[in-house]
Design a protein around this motif. Structure first.
Motif, PDB file in Angstrom:
ATOM      1  N   VAL A   1      51.753  70.524  61.726  1.00 14.85           N
ATOM      2  CA  VAL A   1      51.301  69.929  62.982  1.00 14.85           C
ATOM      3  C   VAL A   1      50.290  70.868  63.633  1.00 14.85           C
ATOM      4  O   VAL A   1      50.542  72.057  63.765  1.00 14.85           O
ATOM      5  CB  VAL A   1      52.475  69.699  63.942  1.00 14.85           C
ATOM      6  N   GLN A   2      49.156  70.322  64.001  1.00  9.04           N
ATOM      7  CA  GLN A   2      48.157  71.081  64.756  1.00  9.04           C
ATOM      8  C   GLN A   2      48.240  70.648  66.214  1.00  9.04           C
ATOM      9  O   GLN A   2      48.251  69.451  66.500  1.00  9.04           O
ATOM     10  CB  GLN A   2      46.753  70.825  64.223  1.00  9.04           C
TER      11      GLN A   2
ATOM     12  N   GLY B   1      47.611  67.722  72.608  1.00  8.82           N
ATOM     13  CA  GLY B   1      47.449  66.726  71.568  1.00  8.82           C
ATOM     14  C   GLY B   1      47.896  67.258  70.219  1.00  8.82           C
ATOM     15  O   GLY B   1      47.697  68.442  69.914  1.00  8.82           O
TER      16      GLY B   1
ATOM     17  N   SER C   1      48.299  66.576  65.878  1.00 13.01           N
ATOM     18  CA  SER C   1      47.816  65.857  64.699  1.00 13.01           C
ATOM     19  C   SER C   1      48.458  66.462  63.464  1.00 13.01           C
ATOM     20  O   SER C   1      48.940  67.594  63.479  1.00 13.01           O
ATOM     21  CB  SER C   1      46.295  65.951  64.598  1.00 13.01           C
ATOM     22  N   GLY C   2      48.487  65.690  62.406  1.00 15.03           N
ATOM     23  CA  GLY C   2      48.929  66.215  61.123  1.00 15.03           C
ATOM     24  C   GLY C   2      50.279  65.728  60.647  1.00 15.03           C
ATOM     25  O   GLY C   2      50.519  65.652  59.464  1.00 15.03           O
TER      26      GLY C   2
ATOM     27  N   PHE D   1      54.224  62.754  65.167  1.00 14.65           N
ATOM     28  CA  PHE D   1      54.480  63.400  66.448  1.00 14.65           C
ATOM     29  C   PHE D   1      55.871  63.069  66.973  1.00 14.65           C
ATOM     30  O   PHE D   1      56.569  63.939  67.502  1.00 14.65           O
ATOM     31  CB  PHE D   1      53.398  62.950  67.429  1.00 14.65           C
TER      32      PHE D   1
ATOM     33  N   ASN E   1      50.053  60.644  70.634  1.00 12.53           N
ATOM     34  CA  ASN E   1      50.394  61.955  70.070  1.00 12.53           C
ATOM     35  C   ASN E   1      50.145  63.081  71.072  1.00 12.53           C
ATOM     36  O   ASN E   1      49.593  64.139  70.722  1.00 12.53           O
ATOM     37  CB  ASN E   1      49.595  62.228  68.792  1.00 12.53           C
ATOM     38  N   THR E   2      50.565  62.855  72.294  1.00 11.49           N
ATOM     39  CA  THR E   2      50.264  63.802  73.363  1.00 11.49           C
ATOM     40  C   THR E   2      51.484  64.038  74.239  1.00 11.49           C
ATOM     41  O   THR E   2      52.236  63.097  74.527  1.00 11.49           O
ATOM     42  CB  THR E   2      49.102  63.295  74.226  1.00 11.49           C
TER      43      THR E   2
END
Length: 123
Positions: free
Chosen positions: A1-2, A22, A24-25, A28, A75-76
């Motif tokens: 996860v980034q 936020g 990504s990857g 979430f 995703n936040t």
């Protein structure tokens, strides 16, 4: 996860800021999300966390002033900071944790970290 944190800045005491993180990857929604902060010369400390299901927890120092929320579609995760005080000045980090039943307050248990966003509260 980034993870990418944003929203920090310089604000006067008593005002508000909203931090965003936020992700990504990975999925979430599978992660608990936490916010931590580190003031100059101090150790990183827990601020708040939100579970996969939306349950929240706060440090006593911010309870009643900060709220945390997440939008899994975006995703936040957000940290709304109200009634800011000079002692809230720190670099704020978001983090993701997978595996615990409830979001831990121990930073060492988190798996992924964002780069931090600086919050400065002037008196």
């Amino acid at each position: 996860v980034q993870l990418q944190a944003s929203g920090g800045g310089l604000v006067q005491a008593g005002r508000s800021l909203r931090l965003s993180c936020g992700a990504s990857g990975r999925t979430f929604g599978d992660y608990h999300m936490g916010w931590f902060r580190q003031a100059p010369g101090k150790e990183r400390e827990f601020v708040s966390a939100i579970s996969r299901s939306g349950a929240t927890t706060f440090a006593d120092s911010v309870k009643g002033r900060f709220t945390i929320s997440r939008d899994n579609d975006k995703n936040t995760v957000y940290l709304q900071m109200n009634s800011l005080k000079p002692e809230d000045t720190a670099v704020y980090y978001c983090a993701a944790e997978y595996g615990s039943f409830f979001p831990p307050r121990d930073a060492r248990k988190y798996d992924y970290w964002g780069q931090g966003t600086k919050v400065t509260v002037s008196s």
